[in-house]
Design a protein around this motif. Structure first.
Motif, PDB file in Angstrom:
ATOM      1  N   TYR A  65       0.824  -1.266   0.024  1.00 26.95           N
ATOM      2  CA  TYR A  65      -0.157  -0.103  -0.054  1.00 26.95           C
ATOM      3  C   TYR A  65       1.069   1.026   0.120  1.00 26.95           C
ATOM      4  O   TYR A  65       1.867   1.307   0.814  1.00 26.95           O
ATOM      5  N   PRO A  72      -5.588  -2.650   1.491  1.00 28.94           N
ATOM      6  CA  PRO A  72      -4.782  -3.881   1.521  1.00 28.94           C
ATOM      7  C   PRO A  72      -5.619  -5.202   1.344  1.00 28.94           C
ATOM      8  O   PRO A  72      -6.561  -5.256   1.811  1.00 28.94           O
ATOM      9  N   ILE A  89      -3.333  -5.680  -3.982  1.00 29.83           N
ATOM     10  CA  ILE A  89      -2.666  -4.818  -3.146  1.00 29.83           C
ATOM     11  C   ILE A  89      -2.243  -5.002  -1.744  1.00 29.83           C
ATOM     12  O   ILE A  89      -3.028  -5.907  -0.946  1.00 29.83           O
TER      13      ILE A  89
END
Length: 232
Positions: A70, A210, A228
């Motif tokens: 991230y 995330p 992510i």
């Protein structure tokens, strides 16, 4: 002969569908507010006098299929799905009718944006660099040669987040067409092989967190996956 103090990363190489050699990236240009619905959702109007641009470092290219951390320094990173044009010939002060001769091919792209930092910059009338130009922010899939893709028209462009469609439009909805963009940009730069142009994003941009899995799709192009990961 003078030696260098240290080594710099080589130019990123992008895969090309059906071609063994890679496509080396030189510069990355991005078109802002090129879909009217996206401009409206951000509280802006499209500038119909001329397109406008920002840039990203080629070193911030991220190939599809990656898992990235991230981004640093933000609490509000957004996805922006884009149609990317890859140039394969020089273009300088070209007319629209000549512009497509400079195109090598096309790819799916995602312009990751630190929206909170971009908003702060806008409020203070400052450049967007912190919001737009950061590690892994220029995500891109494999290039499809121009001849294999065919004419740009009503191909669908969409982004799925964890399987849910978040962005969807057609390439025909771009305010500024690819020939118009190349012709205009070539008045300010000596465009060259290796230059990429991210042509703007449709409505539906939103935050990533995330654990998200992104899937970018444009009819006729190789799809683009991005995972992510957790913040560093």
């Amino acid at each position: 002969m003078t030696e260098t103090l240290f080594n710099l990363p080589a130019a990123p190489l992008l895969p090309v569908e059906g071609v063994a050699d890679g496509y080396p990236v030189g510069r990355v240009f991005c078109v802002g507010r090129n879909y009217a619905a996206h401009a409206a959702e951000m509280g802006n109007e499209v500038d119909r006098e001329a397109p406008f641009y920002f840039t990203k470092s080629a070193h911030h290219i991220c190939l599809g299929g990656a898992t990235i951390p991230y981004p640093l320094g933000t609490q509000d990173c957004h996805h922006e799905m884009e149609f990317v044009v890859a140039l394969g010939a020089p273009a300088f002060r070209v007319r629209e009718a000549e512009a497509m001769a400079a195109v090598y091919g096309y790819a799916c792209g995602i312009d990751l944006t630190r929206r909170d930092l971009q908003a702060t910059a806008k409020d203070k009338r400052r450049p967007w660099d912190l919001g737009k130009d950061f590690e892994h922010s220029a995500v891109i899939g494999a290039i499809t040669p121009k001849a294999e893709f065919g004419e740009i028209g009503h191909q669908a462009i969409r982004l799925r987040v964890d399987g849910r469609v978040a962005q969807e439009a057609t390439l025909a909805e771009m305010v500024w067409s690819v020939p118009e963009i190349i012709a205009h940009l070539s008045r300010f730069y000596h465009l060259a092989p290796g230059d990429l142009i991210y042509t703007g994003t449709p409505a539906g941009v939103g935050p990533v967190v995330p654990g998200n899995v992104l899937l970018g799709e444009i009819d006729g192009l190789a799809s683009l996956h991005l995972n992510i990961g957790a913040a560093e």
